[in-house]
Design a protein around this motif. Sequence first.
Motif, short mmCIF file in Angstrom:
data_model
loop_
_atom_site.label_atom_id
_atom_site.label_comp_id
_atom_site.label_asym_id
_atom_site.label_seq_id
_atom_site.Cartn_x
_atom_site.Cartn_y
_atom_site.Cartn_z
N ASN A 171 4.58 6.95 1.70
CA ASN A 171 5.23 5.83 2.51
C ASN A 171 4.43 4.46 2.06
O ASN A 171 3.47 4.52 1.10
N VAL A 172 5.22 3.17 2.33
CA VAL A 172 4.91 2.06 1.82
C VAL A 172 4.66 1.13 2.91
O VAL A 172 5.32 1.15 3.89
N GLU A 173 3.80 0.38 2.88
CA GLU A 173 2.95 -0.64 3.92
C GLU A 173 3.12 -1.85 2.92
O GLU A 173 2.41 -1.98 2.09
N VAL A 174 3.55 -3.02 3.73
CA VAL A 174 3.34 -4.35 2.93
C VAL A 174 2.83 -5.20 3.97
O VAL A 174 3.17 -5.44 4.94
N ALA A 212 8.05 -1.69 -4.39
CA ALA A 212 6.90 -0.52 -4.26
C ALA A 212 7.46 0.67 -4.27
O ALA A 212 7.00 1.63 -4.67
N ASN A 213 8.62 0.70 -3.43
CA ASN A 213 9.40 1.87 -3.21
C ASN A 213 9.60 2.65 -4.68
O ASN A 213 9.71 3.67 -4.87
N ARG A 221 -3.94 6.50 -2.20
CA ARG A 221 -3.42 5.55 -1.89
C ARG A 221 -3.58 4.36 -3.19
O ARG A 221 -4.33 4.29 -3.69
N PHE A 222 -2.50 3.71 -3.34
CA PHE A 222 -2.45 2.94 -4.42
C PHE A 222 -2.08 1.47 -3.71
O PHE A 222 -1.28 1.06 -2.71
N THR A 230 0.92 -1.14 0.03
CA THR A 230 -0.09 -0.07 -0.17
C THR A 230 0.89 1.23 0.01
O THR A 230 1.56 1.38 0.98
N VAL A 231 0.74 2.12 -1.04
CA VAL A 231 1.48 3.10 -1.33
C VAL A 231 0.69 4.22 -1.09
O VAL A 231 -0.11 4.67 -1.82
#
Lengths: 83, 223
Positions: A77-80, A60-61, A43-44, A7-8
Amino acid sequence: MTTYTATVTVRLKNGVLDPEADTTHHALERLGFELEGLRSADRFEVDLSAENRVEARERANEMAERLLANPTIHDYNVEVAER
Amino acid sequence: MTVAVVQFGGSNCDRDAVRALDHLGIEAERVWHADGLPDDVAGVILPGGFSYGDYLRAGAMAARAPVTEEVRAAADRGVPVLGVCNGAQVGCESGLVPGAFTTNADARFHCERAHVRVERADTPFTQAFDEGQVLKLPIAHGEGRFEADDATYDRLVGENRILFRYCDADGAVGAANPNGSRGAVAGLIGDRESVAVLMPHPERATLPQLGPTDGAGILQAFA
């Protein structure tokens, strides 16, 4: 390989004017809501397969760096998470 | 030798650009982005419009299209490159010039004539003018507010890369800033003086039938 969703979240940097958020803020006030501030963000949710969480995050980054965000005006920011 | 006006899906000022150049006696043709630039390209215009529907951000998709790498290579060879409106947004998104053009400060689409002041007259795009000269050019954009961080903006000013600033009819910069651009920037140049982007539309101010013709001097860069 494990399947992940990265989630970006892309938002304007602090201090960059956000006319759309300001307009939305005013519209909420016109509806009678009380609020002190409003920020918007994109949000992607990217589904991908990777060897591990670190690799998923790196990819994703890179997506954020090269397309999803514009570094001139955005932070991201990126959450995985495992899917 | 021909000027390539690169047409993306959603470009809508490509015909106007070709017609304006024709009027000036400059050979130009529309080039579909997927066909790539002609080998003997003499200049490139990234025209206005709404390429890829402005998805993600204005200009973001076109900036990553393969033809944009060709445009960059042509620019590096000294071929004049001009991004107009959506083309200016593509120019920023692709890194041809620094900064970003984003949502107008008042969140409204501005379609009007604006005054801009020529900040330097020693580039191909401004050689027809005098420094400080005031031009009247059409603007038509919702995302034309120039943004750059402090360091980038200071560098642009230090390197004298601002080409046009919005101003009033007398050339005063300050109150007249239709989109809230930082420093009232309406146009700037890239690493080379032969690469420029601007939000106003010179191709809409070239044919005498349409009113003021101040844009012709900008397009003379391709003569």
